[in-house]
Design an enzyme around this catalytic site. Structure first.
Site, PDB file in Angstrom:
ATOM      1  N   HIS A 183       0.837  -1.200   0.000  1.00  0.00           N
ATOM      2  CA  HIS A 183       0.000   0.000   0.000  1.00  0.00           C
ATOM      3  C   HIS A 183       0.876   1.256   0.000  1.00  0.00           C
ATOM      4  O   HIS A 183       0.679   2.177  -0.803  1.00  0.00           O
ATOM      5  CB  HIS A 183      -0.922  -0.023   1.225  1.00  0.00           C
ATOM      6  CG  HIS A 183      -1.794   1.166   1.373  1.00  0.00           C
ATOM      7  ND1 HIS A 183      -3.136   1.143   1.091  1.00  0.00           N
ATOM      8  CD2 HIS A 183      -1.530   2.435   1.770  1.00  0.00           C
ATOM      9  CE1 HIS A 183      -3.648   2.341   1.314  1.00  0.00           C
ATOM     10  NE2 HIS A 183      -2.684   3.145   1.731  1.00  0.00           N
ATOM     11  N   GLU A 184       1.842   1.292   0.903  1.00  0.00           N
ATOM     12  CA  GLU A 184       2.709   2.468   1.002  1.00  0.00           C
ATOM     13  C   GLU A 184       3.608   2.605  -0.229  1.00  0.00           C
ATOM     14  O   GLU A 184       3.892   3.717  -0.672  1.00  0.00           O
ATOM     15  CB  GLU A 184       3.542   2.413   2.280  1.00  0.00           C
ATOM     16  CG  GLU A 184       2.732   2.359   3.564  1.00  0.00           C
ATOM     17  CD  GLU A 184       1.650   3.421   3.677  1.00  0.00           C
ATOM     18  OE1 GLU A 184       1.846   4.549   3.178  1.00  0.00           O
ATOM     19  OE2 GLU A 184       0.594   3.125   4.259  1.00  0.00           O
TER      20      GLU A 184
ATOM     21  N   HIS B 116       1.770   4.452  -2.963  1.00  0.00           N
ATOM     22  CA  HIS B 116       1.890   5.907  -2.787  1.00  0.00           C
ATOM     23  C   HIS B 116       3.254   6.374  -3.285  1.00  0.00           C
ATOM     24  O   HIS B 116       3.358   7.363  -4.018  1.00  0.00           O
ATOM     25  CB  HIS B 116       1.757   6.285  -1.308  1.00  0.00           C
ATOM     26  CG  HIS B 116       0.389   6.147  -0.735  1.00  0.00           C
ATOM     27  ND1 HIS B 116      -0.708   6.829  -1.213  1.00  0.00           N
ATOM     28  CD2 HIS B 116      -0.067   5.413   0.314  1.00  0.00           C
ATOM     29  CE1 HIS B 116      -1.769   6.519  -0.497  1.00  0.00           C
ATOM     30  NE2 HIS B 116      -1.411   5.656   0.435  1.00  0.00           N
TER      31      HIS B 116
END
Length: 160
Positions: A67-68, A71
């Site tokens: 997820h990170e 980003h």
């Protein structure tokens, strides 16, 4: 697991899942409470919640890392890196990252209702957890004036 092991893990996940290298710093942050991790826009570093790893293990933590990294890679490519962006949603689904992390037990504290805003005209009540200025608001039902009452745990509303 140490920060150095986490760094190596994030670099491996980045290459294996995204095909792009991770060239910044990944660390554990034990101060994170309600989030699984965070990507820092200014430094491009990634912080992971240590409690997530301790509570749910490597599988859930890897989803948070993905997820990170979504980003991270989208931001560096000047594409939509925010949660609501289609680029982010597509890449997250493609690599199998988690949209939300699981709640860590005891991390979120719910406050009790301590106040009530009561309409003077229709007696409609609005429970509140924090003290507010009733002059700034009106009743949503009849547009009447509101009066703030403090809830006493044993006796009920007390007029302030």
């Amino acid at each position: 697991m140490t920060d150095e092991q986490l760094q190596a893990w994030v670099e491996k996940v980045s290459i294996d899942s995204f095909g792009w290298p991770f060239r910044h710093k990944a660390t554990f942050n034990s101060r994170l409470r309600t989030t699984g991790g965070r990507y820092l826009l200014r430094t491009h570093n990634i912080e992971i919640n240590r409690k997530q790893y301790d509570t749910y293990g490597a599988e859930e933590t890897e989803k948070i890392i993905k997820h990170e990294l979504c980003h991270y890679h989208l931001h560096l490519q000047r594409r939509g890196y925010k949660h609501a962006d289609d680029d982010f949603k597509r890449l997250l689904a493609k690599v199998g990252g988690s949209r939300y992390c699981q709640a860590v037990p005891g991390a979120r504290v719910t406050l009790p209702y301590r106040y009530v805003l009561r309409c003077v005209d229709c007696a409609m009540q609005y429970p509140r957890k924090r003290k507010t200025d009733p002059r700034r608001y009106r009743c949503g039902k009849c547009r009447g004036r509101l009066q703030q009452l403090q809830l006493d745990e044993h006796k009920g509303p007390v007029i302030n």
